[in-house]
Design a protein around this motif. Structure first.
Motif, PDB file in Angstrom:
ATOM      1  N   LEU A  12       3.010-116.396  21.523  1.00 60.31           N
ATOM      2  CA  LEU A  12       3.337-117.584  20.739  1.00 60.31           C
ATOM      3  C   LEU A  12       4.756-118.057  21.042  1.00 60.31           C
ATOM      4  N   GLU A  13       5.682-117.107  21.156  1.00 62.70           N
ATOM      5  CA  GLU A  13       7.064-117.454  21.492  1.00 62.70           C
ATOM      6  C   GLU A  13       7.160-118.043  22.893  1.00 62.70           C
ATOM      7  N   SER A  16       5.956-121.525  22.804  1.00 56.58           N
ATOM      8  CA  SER A  16       6.924-122.346  22.080  1.00 56.58           C
ATOM      9  C   SER A  16       8.150-122.643  22.937  1.00 56.58           C
ATOM     10  N   ASP A  17       8.618-121.643  23.679  1.00 55.11           N
ATOM     11  CA  ASP A  17       9.766-121.855  24.561  1.00 55.11           C
ATOM     12  C   ASP A  17       9.457-122.917  25.612  1.00 55.11           C
ATOM     13  N   VAL A  19       7.419-125.438  25.234  1.00 53.61           N
ATOM     14  CA  VAL A  19       7.429-126.745  24.567  1.00 53.61           C
ATOM     15  C   VAL A  19       8.866-127.195  24.307  1.00 53.61           C
ATOM     16  N   TRP A  61      15.706-124.478  18.230  1.00 52.62           N
ATOM     17  CA  TRP A  61      15.114-123.384  18.997  1.00 52.62           C
ATOM     18  C   TRP A  61      15.640-122.033  18.520  1.00 52.62           C
ATOM     19  N   HIS A  64      14.047-121.078  15.300  1.00 54.49           N
ATOM     20  CA  HIS A  64      12.680-120.654  15.599  1.00 54.49           C
ATOM     21  C   HIS A  64      12.674-119.228  16.144  1.00 54.49           C
ATOM     22  N   ARG A  65      13.553-118.948  17.085  1.00 50.83           N
ATOM     23  CA  ARG A  65      13.650-117.607  17.673  1.00 50.83           C
ATOM     24  C   ARG A  65      14.024-116.584  16.606  1.00 50.83           C
ATOM     25  N   ASN A  82       3.282-123.056  13.457  1.00 49.55           N
ATOM     26  CA  ASN A  82       4.123-123.153  14.650  1.00 49.55           C
ATOM     27  C   ASN A  82       3.762-124.384  15.482  1.00 49.55           C
ATOM     28  N   ALA A  83       2.461-124.642  15.606  1.00 50.88           N
ATOM     29  CA  ALA A  83       2.019-125.829  16.344  1.00 50.88           C
ATOM     30  C   ALA A  83       2.508-127.100  15.656  1.00 50.88           C
ATOM     31  N   LEU A  86       6.198-127.536  16.500  1.00 47.86           N
ATOM     32  CA  LEU A  86       6.386-128.025  17.864  1.00 47.86           C
ATOM     33  C   LEU A  86       6.008-129.494  17.984  1.00 47.86           C
TER      34      LEU A  86
END
Length: 225
Positions: A12-13, A16-17, A19, A61, A64-65, A82-83, A86
């Motif tokens: 998932l991370e 996300s990174d 995106v 970011w 989020h991290r 999470n989606a 983003l």
């Protein structure tokens, strides 16, 4: 079970990174390789407006991290949240870039200002504020969801305080954005509505004080050792 959850979170991370990297690309997609010295100077000045936009996205970011480093959650509801985050970030990048170009472009590169009528500046602040608020609303939902699983995540008292402090910080961000939107809607000068965000760094709440009090004995103990 923990290993499986960690693997889900890592995937998932990673997504996300990618995106976030794409969102950063959108900030510079209109910049072209200069073919003359004058174009080079113009491009370098354009990066002055790019810098605050870049910093804002890196900040989001990092938050989020930080969340996924604290809570290894990658189940269905978290994937949805999470989606959603983003998706909001990809929308937020456009008013962010436009506003940064408008503000900093006029200061350092008058030839690179965003085309906008004077009466539309307040509307731009409202659009930016909606995106800003939406980002931190999703963060609040993510932390609230994590707090509903203290046994699964083996959350300590300090973990709970960190989560509540993060929720408090996000709520302050939301309140700041809503305050700026309200000022713009009520007809305040755009500079007043825009610079309302400057009150954010000095704002603090009770959870921050309690979190600092909880970590102070540990810090003092490590110094004594």
């Amino acid at each position: 079970m923990a290993t499986e959850r960690r693997a889900e979170t890592s995937r998932l991370e990673g997504f996300s990174d990618a995106v976030f990297a794409f969102a950063l690309t959108l900030l510079v997609v209109s910049l072209q390789v200069p073919s003359s010295y004058d174009e080079l100077v113009h491009t370098l000045r354009s990066f002055v407006a790019f810098a605050p936009s870049f910093a804002a996205l890196i900040w989001i970011w990092y938050l989020h991290r930080q969340f996924f480093r604290r809570f290894g959650l990658g189940d269905g509801p978290m994937v949805v949240l999470n989606a959603l985050l983003l998706f909001v970030v990809l929308l937020y990048v456009y008013p962010l870039k436009f506003l940064a170009t408008l503000v900093f472009g006029q200061l350092f590169d008058p030839g690179n200002t965003a085309p906008i009528l004077s009466g539309q500046v307040s509307q731009l602040i409202v659009i930016y504020g909606i995106g800003y608020v939406a980002v931190f609303v999703v963060f609040v939902f993510m932390y609230v969801y994590a707090l509903r699983k203290p046994q699964l995540l083996h959350l300590s008292r300090l973990d709970l305080l960190d989560a509540r402090y993060a929720i408090e910080s996000n709520l302050i961000n939301i309140g700041t954005g809503l305050g700026s939107i309200a000022l713009a809607v009520l007809g305040a000068p755009p500079a007043v509505a825009g610079f309302f965000y400057l009150v954010l760094p000095g704002t603090r709440g009770p959870w921050r004080s309690e979190r600092q009090a909880a970590t102070r004995p540990r810090a003092l103990g490590s110094r004594a050792g």
